[in-house]
Design a protein around this motif. Sequence first.
Motif, PDB file in Angstrom:
ATOM      1  N   GLU A  87     -33.780  -3.418 -43.351  1.00  0.00           N
ATOM      2  CA  GLU A  87     -33.331  -4.360 -44.367  1.00  0.00           C
ATOM      3  C   GLU A  87     -33.986  -5.716 -44.101  1.00  0.00           C
ATOM      4  O   GLU A  87     -34.005  -6.184 -42.962  1.00  0.00           O
ATOM      5  N   PHE A  88     -34.512  -6.325 -45.159  1.00  0.00           N
ATOM      6  CA  PHE A  88     -35.139  -7.636 -45.056  1.00  0.00           C
ATOM      7  C   PHE A  88     -34.394  -8.613 -45.953  1.00  0.00           C
ATOM      8  O   PHE A  88     -34.100  -8.299 -47.102  1.00  0.00           O
ATOM      9  N   LYS A  89     -34.118  -9.779 -45.430  1.00  0.00           N
ATOM     10  CA  LYS A  89     -33.542 -10.865 -46.227  1.00  0.00           C
ATOM     11  C   LYS A  89     -34.584 -11.967 -46.287  1.00  0.00           C
ATOM     12  O   LYS A  89     -35.164 -12.333 -45.270  1.00  0.00           O
ATOM     13  N   VAL A  90     -34.843 -12.483 -47.489  1.00  0.00           N
ATOM     14  CA  VAL A  90     -35.823 -13.559 -47.642  1.00  0.00           C
ATOM     15  C   VAL A  90     -35.125 -14.921 -47.575  1.00  0.00           C
ATOM     16  O   VAL A  90     -33.930 -15.023 -47.849  1.00  0.00           O
ATOM     17  N   VAL A  91     -35.896 -15.957 -47.204  1.00  0.00           N
ATOM     18  CA  VAL A  91     -35.304 -17.280 -46.990  1.00  0.00           C
ATOM     19  C   VAL A  91     -34.817 -17.934 -48.274  1.00  0.00           C
ATOM     20  O   VAL A  91     -33.703 -18.408 -48.339  1.00  0.00           O
ATOM     21  N   GLN A  92     -35.629 -17.999 -49.277  1.00  0.00           N
ATOM     22  CA  GLN A  92     -35.238 -18.598 -50.539  1.00  0.00           C
ATOM     23  C   GLN A  92     -35.570 -17.622 -51.655  1.00  0.00           C
ATOM     24  O   GLN A  92     -36.656 -17.047 -51.677  1.00  0.00           O
ATOM     25  N   HIS A  93     -34.635 -17.477 -52.564  1.00  0.00           N
ATOM     26  CA  HIS A  93     -34.866 -16.563 -53.671  1.00  0.00           C
ATOM     27  C   HIS A  93     -35.697 -17.251 -54.749  1.00  0.00           C
ATOM     28  O   HIS A  93     -35.241 -18.184 -55.392  1.00  0.00           O
ATOM     29  N   SER A  94     -36.909 -16.780 -54.880  1.00  0.00           N
ATOM     30  CA  SER A  94     -37.789 -17.257 -55.936  1.00  0.00           C
ATOM     31  C   SER A  94     -38.738 -16.127 -56.287  1.00  0.00           C
ATOM     32  O   SER A  94     -38.946 -15.202 -55.493  1.00  0.00           O
ATOM     33  N   ARG A  95     -39.295 -16.195 -57.446  1.00  0.00           N
ATOM     34  CA  ARG A  95     -40.248 -15.175 -57.877  1.00  0.00           C
ATOM     35  C   ARG A  95     -41.443 -15.136 -56.916  1.00  0.00           C
ATOM     36  O   ARG A  95     -41.914 -14.078 -56.529  1.00  0.00           O
ATOM     37  N   GLU A  96     -41.929 -16.309 -56.516  1.00  0.00           N
ATOM     38  CA  GLU A  96     -43.088 -16.378 -55.624  1.00  0.00           C
ATOM     39  C   GLU A  96     -42.794 -15.728 -54.272  1.00  0.00           C
ATOM     40  O   GLU A  96     -43.605 -14.960 -53.756  1.00  0.00           O
ATOM     41  N   ASN A  97     -41.613 -16.033 -53.685  1.00  0.00           N
ATOM     42  CA  ASN A  97     -41.246 -15.439 -52.400  1.00  0.00           C
ATOM     43  C   ASN A  97     -41.081 -13.924 -52.504  1.00  0.00           C
ATOM     44  O   ASN A  97     -41.502 -13.180 -51.624  1.00  0.00           O
ATOM     45  N   SER A  98     -40.472 -13.486 -53.599  1.00  0.00           N
ATOM     46  CA  SER A  98     -40.275 -12.054 -53.803  1.00  0.00           C
ATOM     47  C   SER A  98     -41.617 -11.345 -53.941  1.00  0.00           C
ATOM     48  O   SER A  98     -41.839 -10.290 -53.335  1.00  0.00           O
ATOM     49  N   GLU A  99     -42.526 -11.919 -54.726  1.00  0.00           N
ATOM     50  CA  GLU A  99     -43.841 -11.302 -54.910  1.00  0.00           C
ATOM     51  C   GLU A  99     -44.643 -11.294 -53.613  1.00  0.00           C
ATOM     52  O   GLU A  99     -45.314 -10.307 -53.303  1.00  0.00           O
ATOM     53  N   ALA A 100     -44.551 -12.376 -52.838  1.00  0.00           N
ATOM     54  CA  ALA A 100     -45.257 -12.428 -51.550  1.00  0.00           C
ATOM     55  C   ALA A 100     -44.704 -11.371 -50.598  1.00  0.00           C
ATOM     56  O   ALA A 100     -45.461 -10.688 -49.891  1.00  0.00           O
ATOM     57  N   GLN A 101     -43.393 -11.226 -50.587  1.00  0.00           N
ATOM     58  CA  GLN A 101     -42.761 -10.229 -49.729  1.00  0.00           C
ATOM     59  C   GLN A 101     -43.166  -8.816 -50.153  1.00  0.00           C
ATOM     60  O   GLN A 101     -43.499  -7.983 -49.321  1.00  0.00           O
ATOM     61  N   GLN A 102     -43.142  -8.549 -51.450  1.00  0.00           N
ATOM     62  CA  GLN A 102     -43.533  -7.231 -51.948  1.00  0.00           C
ATOM     63  C   GLN A 102     -44.969  -6.904 -51.571  1.00  0.00           C
ATOM     64  O   GLN A 102     -45.257  -5.797 -51.105  1.00  0.00           O
ATOM     65  N   LYS A 103     -45.857  -7.854 -51.751  1.00  0.00           N
ATOM     66  CA  LYS A 103     -47.274  -7.641 -51.414  1.00  0.00           C
ATOM     67  C   LYS A 103     -47.433  -7.344 -49.931  1.00  0.00           C
ATOM     68  O   LYS A 103     -48.166  -6.432 -49.541  1.00  0.00           O
ATOM     69  N   ALA A 104     -46.726  -8.084 -49.096  1.00  0.00           N
ATOM     70  CA  ALA A 104     -46.815  -7.865 -47.648  1.00  0.00           C
ATOM     71  C   ALA A 104     -46.264  -6.501 -47.256  1.00  0.00           C
ATOM     72  O   ALA A 104     -46.859  -5.796 -46.431  1.00  0.00           O
ATOM     73  N   LEU A 105     -45.154  -6.099 -47.852  1.00  0.00           N
ATOM     74  CA  LEU A 105     -44.549  -4.800 -47.532  1.00  0.00           C
ATOM     75  C   LEU A 105     -45.435  -3.645 -47.987  1.00  0.00           C
ATOM     76  O   LEU A 105     -45.547  -2.632 -47.297  1.00  0.00           O
ATOM     77  N   LEU A 106     -46.077  -3.794 -49.138  1.00  0.00           N
ATOM     78  CA  LEU A 106     -46.971  -2.749 -49.646  1.00  0.00           C
ATOM     79  C   LEU A 106     -48.172  -2.528 -48.724  1.00  0.00           C
ATOM     80  O   LEU A 106     -48.731  -1.433 -48.691  1.00  0.00           O
ATOM     81  N   ALA A 107     -48.553  -3.525 -47.976  1.00  0.00           N
ATOM     82  CA  ALA A 107     -49.735  -3.437 -47.117  1.00  0.00           C
ATOM     83  C   ALA A 107     -49.458  -2.753 -45.778  1.00  0.00           C
ATOM     84  O   ALA A 107     -50.387  -2.518 -45.009  1.00  0.00           O
ATOM     85  N   ILE A 108     -48.215  -2.408 -45.500  1.00  0.00           N
ATOM     86  CA  ILE A 108     -47.857  -1.803 -44.199  1.00  0.00           C
ATOM     87  C   ILE A 108     -47.799  -0.291 -44.364  1.00  0.00           C
ATOM     88  O   ILE A 108     -46.898   0.239 -45.008  1.00  0.00           O
ATOM     89  N   PRO A 109     -48.744   0.439 -43.761  1.00  0.00           N
ATOM     90  CA  PRO A 109     -48.796   1.887 -43.973  1.00  0.00           C
ATOM     91  C   PRO A 109     -47.600   2.652 -43.419  1.00  0.00           C
ATOM     92  O   PRO A 109     -47.278   3.733 -43.910  1.00  0.00           O
ATOM     93  N   GLU A 110     -46.914   2.119 -42.443  1.00  0.00           N
ATOM     94  CA  GLU A 110     -45.743   2.809 -41.880  1.00  0.00           C
ATOM     95  C   GLU A 110     -44.551   2.793 -42.835  1.00  0.00           C
ATOM     96  O   GLU A 110     -43.606   3.560 -42.658  1.00  0.00           O
ATOM     97  N   ILE A 111     -44.585   1.918 -43.819  1.00  0.00           N
ATOM     98  CA  ILE A 111     -43.518   1.873 -44.825  1.00  0.00           C
ATOM     99  C   ILE A 111     -43.848   2.915 -45.897  1.00  0.00           C
ATOM    100  O   ILE A 111     -44.819   2.787 -46.614  1.00  0.00           O
TER     101      ILE A 111
END
Length: 173
Positions: A87-111
């Motif tokens: 489970e990941f919790k982001v610091v501030q809820h914003s579209r930019e933070n959510s998109e950055a988090q999604q992009k980073a998570l998509l790049a991890i092959p173990e996920i």
Amino acid sequence: MLCAIFCQLTPKAISKMPNLDKFDIAILKCLQEDARATNVEIAEKVNLSPSPCLRRIRNLERSGIIRGYTADIDRKEVGLGLTVFVEFKVVQHSRENSEAQQKALLAIPEIVSCFLISGTADFLAEVVVEDLAAYERLLTETLLTLPNVSDIRSNFAIRSIKTHGPLKLPERK
């Protein structure tokens, strides 16, 4: 070990489900059971001739309802013995933070799967690795360095009961 082949349905495709008739649903059920079945075998099971059956399958593929065909591999047999739900919790809820988090998570092959969720966390990821030492490396070297993350919680699977089950498709008349 190759366990089975399955077809996957996209959320976009599920929203199109009311447009599918009983033949489309029957074809999808057949493909979920055995995506390596021949067109002739599927046509026989759904009571269509091969040409219209193939045309329907191609339409389901073109529309995005069928995203592709993949091998369902036994994780333990290939040395991937640990599944962790993170489970990941982001610091501030914003579209930019959510998109950055999604992009980073998509790049991890173990996920192998990841969801935007509601509740105490913002994202839930299914991580598959060799063992606890491999997860520790992934956690310390990758997950803890993700942008905008304020909290990470890990839940370890003790045993898999059901993975990659077929979708229960609605019945059509």
